[in-house]
Scaffold this motif. Structure first.
Motif, short mmCIF file in Angstrom:
data_model
loop_
_atom_site.label_atom_id
_atom_site.label_comp_id
_atom_site.label_asym_id
_atom_site.label_seq_id
_atom_site.Cartn_x
_atom_site.Cartn_y
_atom_site.Cartn_z
N TRP A 6 0.84 -1.20 0.00
CA TRP A 6 0.00 0.00 0.00
C TRP A 6 0.87 1.25 0.00
CZ3 TRP A 6 0.18 3.23 4.38
CH2 TRP A 6 0.79 2.67 5.52
N CYS A 8 1.50 5.09 1.19
CA CYS A 8 1.20 6.04 2.27
C CYS A 8 0.61 7.32 1.68
CB CYS A 8 2.46 6.35 3.06
SG CYS A 8 2.18 7.56 4.38
N THR A 9 -0.52 7.77 2.25
CA THR A 9 -1.18 8.97 1.74
C THR A 9 -0.51 10.23 2.28
OG1 THR A 9 -2.77 8.93 3.55
CG2 THR A 9 -3.41 7.81 1.53
N GLY A 12 3.78 9.23 0.70
CA GLY A 12 3.94 8.59 -0.60
C GLY A 12 4.82 7.35 -0.61
N CYS A 30 2.96 3.46 8.53
CA CYS A 30 3.96 3.75 7.51
C CYS A 30 5.37 3.64 8.11
CB CYS A 30 3.74 5.15 6.94
SG CYS A 30 5.00 5.63 5.75
N HIS A 37 -2.59 3.72 9.15
CA HIS A 37 -3.55 3.62 8.06
C HIS A 37 -4.41 2.37 8.22
CE1 HIS A 37 -0.92 6.56 6.13
NE2 HIS A 37 -1.78 6.69 5.15
N HIS A 49 -5.85 -0.18 -0.84
CA HIS A 49 -6.30 1.19 -0.59
C HIS A 49 -6.01 1.57 0.85
CE1 HIS A 49 -8.70 4.78 -0.98
NE2 HIS A 49 -9.39 4.43 0.06
N THR A 51 -6.27 4.63 3.97
CA THR A 51 -6.78 5.89 4.49
C THR A 51 -6.18 6.14 5.85
OG1 THR A 51 -8.69 4.63 5.24
CG2 THR A 51 -8.99 5.92 3.24
#
Ligand SMILES: [Zn+2]
Length: 54
Positions: A6, A8-9, A12, A30, A37, A49, A51
């Motif tokens: 995944w 990291c929002t 990145g 992360c 997340h 995905h 969040t």
């Protein structure tokens, strides 16, 4: 087991977590910025995905 990849929002970074084969959701932090997340498997793309968990 399978690897959940995944993005990291927050920063990145690409993260990977080992989960059970039947698992479609997990929690991970992360490795770079330590933001927690909730990650969910989606059919496509392969990457899960993510969040931010509040
Ligand atoms: Zn991050």
């Amino acid at each position: 087991m399978k690897t959940a990849e995944w993005l990291c929002t927050a920063c990145g970074a690409t993260n990977r977590k080992l989960v059970a084969d039947q698992q479609t959701q997990a929690e991970d932090r992360c490795v770079t910025c330590h933001t927690r997340h909730v990650i969910q498997q989606v059919p496509r793309p392969v990457r899960w995905h993510a969040t931010v968990k509040r």
